[in-house]
Design an enzyme around this catalytic site. Structure first.
Site, PDB file in Angstrom:
ATOM      1  N   HIS A   1      -4.189  -8.441  12.368  1.00 43.49           N
ATOM      2  CA  HIS A   1      -3.209  -8.209  11.300  1.00 43.49           C
ATOM      3  C   HIS A   1      -1.919  -7.659  11.922  1.00 43.49           C
ATOM      4  O   HIS A   1      -1.397  -6.609  11.539  1.00 43.49           O
ATOM      5  CB  HIS A   1      -3.786  -7.240  10.256  1.00 43.49           C
ATOM      6  CG  HIS A   1      -3.082  -7.284   8.928  1.00 43.49           C
ATOM      7  ND1 HIS A   1      -2.015  -6.478   8.626  1.00 43.49           N
ATOM      8  CD2 HIS A   1      -3.288  -8.045   7.816  1.00 43.49           C
ATOM      9  CE1 HIS A   1      -1.612  -6.719   7.378  1.00 43.49           C
ATOM     10  NE2 HIS A   1      -2.367  -7.682   6.877  1.00 43.49           N
TER      11      HIS A   1
ATOM     12  N   HIS B   1      -5.473   1.568   0.825  1.00 47.12           N
ATOM     13  CA  HIS B   1      -4.391   0.590   0.824  1.00 47.12           C
ATOM     14  C   HIS B   1      -3.613   0.751  -0.470  1.00 47.12           C
ATOM     15  O   HIS B   1      -3.911   1.639  -1.262  1.00 47.12           O
ATOM     16  CB  HIS B   1      -5.008  -0.810   0.980  1.00 47.12           C
ATOM     17  CG  HIS B   1      -4.041  -1.845   1.462  1.00 47.12           C
ATOM     18  ND1 HIS B   1      -3.129  -1.627   2.448  1.00 47.12           N
ATOM     19  CD2 HIS B   1      -3.850  -3.138   1.076  1.00 47.12           C
ATOM     20  CE1 HIS B   1      -2.430  -2.732   2.654  1.00 47.12           C
ATOM     21  NE2 HIS B   1      -2.843  -3.663   1.819  1.00 47.12           N
TER      22      HIS B   1
ATOM     23  N   ASP C   1      -1.740 -12.624   1.652  1.00 50.46           N
ATOM     24  CA  ASP C   1      -2.038 -12.970   3.051  1.00 50.46           C
ATOM     25  C   ASP C   1      -3.543 -12.931   3.360  1.00 50.46           C
ATOM     26  O   ASP C   1      -3.956 -13.244   4.476  1.00 50.46           O
ATOM     27  CB  ASP C   1      -1.240 -12.091   4.042  1.00 50.46           C
ATOM     28  CG  ASP C   1      -1.473 -10.596   3.860  1.00 50.46           C
ATOM     29  OD1 ASP C   1      -1.694 -10.156   2.714  1.00 50.46           O
ATOM     30  OD2 ASP C   1      -1.421  -9.861   4.865  1.00 50.46           O
TER      31      ASP C   1
HETATM   32 ZN   LIG Z   1      -2.602  -5.815   1.956  1.00 47.12          ZN
HETATM   33 ZN   LIG Z   2      -2.447  -7.953   4.748  1.00 45.25          ZN
END
Ligand SMILES: [Zn+2]
Ligand SMILES: [Zn+2]
Length: 304
Positions: free
Chosen positions: A268, A140, A67
């Site tokens: 997001h 992340h 994405d």
């Molecule tokens: Zn991500």
């Molecule tokens: Zn993302």
């Protein structure tokens, strides 16, 4: 005096929705374009936003999740079709070079130079005469970067009437004083402060990319003019957010408050929230100056 405009091209997390494209935003810094992430469909969003493909352009990729990067093949192809000649600079995490090589090998490479820079450690990624871009590690599921754009301070305003009063002849000397040089004229020293106002601070924009709440990002964002922070979920899904390395609207607002930024823009947004107003309301309880980004939202950062 450089104009700074921010355009949100894609504001959805994980996948596009009818209202929101995949992650991408651009800073228009004068004639230069700085893009942060390039999710699928970014090139069409650029066309809609009337942002040309021929500009001096640098792209900063936060991480190698689809994405955030699936827009690169299409955009590079269109640039080639349109005969772009200017180099394109792309910065991002490890894996970027391999990804671009893979699609270039099968689709045909771009007709213009693509200069790739993989970031392996936090620090300054780019420094020009007018600004620098810094990267810090995001939190992340895989290597991810958050970015800070810092405009350098600009010299204070020059007052010609003061220079005239001091009998400084118009011309080169004025320029040198304006740029902070001490000059000597007929045996007397003249300090720049006599003819110009205080230095004007540069403007700062922080982009979190995908991340769980991060102390380091609070430091980086201190007093920023604009913090673009992901807010994938509402706080009722805080456990899920932590598991996936994301932030809730409430947490993003806490970060903005601690960092004392001027404006927080949430982006997001998970497709589960077609009515993004609830994210804004949640954040607003903690931090008043907050917006939820919509595709094509445009902001201009005023000069300080
Ligand atoms: Zn991500
Ligand atoms: Zn993302």
């Amino acid at each position: 005096m450089t104009q700074i405009k921010i355009t949100f091209l894609g504001t959805s997390g994980s996948m596009p929705t009818p209202e929101r494209g995949s992650s991408s935003q651009v800073i228009r810094f004068g004639r230069e374009l700085l893009m942060f992430d390039c999710g699928e469909g970014t090139q069409r969003q650029m066309v809609k936003a009337h942002i040309g493909f021929q500009r001096h352009m640098r792209i900063f990729i936060s991480h190698m999740h689809g994405d955030h990067v699936l827009g690169l093949p299409g955009m590079l192809q269109s640039m080639s079709l349109l005969g772009r000649e200017k180099p394109l600079y792309i910065y991002g995490p490890e894996g970027l070079v391999e990804y671009i090589k893979a699609f270039s090998d099968s689709l045909g490479g771009p007709t213009f130079p693509v200069i790739l820079h993989e970031i392996n450690e936090p620090g300054i990624v780019l420094e020009t005469e007018e600004y620098r871009v810094e990267a810090i590690r995001a939190i992340h599921r895989e290597t991810a970067w958050s970015y800070g754009f810092f405009e350098f301070p600009r010299p204070g305003r020059f007052y010609p009437e003061k220079a005239v009063k001091l009998d400084i002849p118009k011309g080169k000397l004025w320029g040198r004083l304006h740029h902070g040089e001490i000059i000597e004229l007929n045996g007397r020293k003249i300090y720049p402060d006599k003819v110009r106002g205080p230095e004007r601070p540069g403007r700062t924009i922080i982009y979190s990319g995908d991340t769980a709440p991060n102390e380091k990002l609070i430091e980086l964002s201190k007093d920023a003019d604009l913090l673009i922070h992901e807010a994938t979920f509402l706080d009722e899904l805080a456990a899920r957010a932590a598991e996936d390395g994301h932030t809730t609207a409430y947490q993003a607002a806490q970060i903005a408050k601690e960092a004392e930024v001027k404006l927080l823009v949430l982006t997001h947004i998970s497709p589960r929230y077609p009515e993004s107003e609830i994210l804004r309301l949640e954040a607003e309880n903690v931090f008043k100056d907050v917006l939820v980004a919509e595709d094509f939202l445009e902001l201009e950062l005023p000069l300080k």
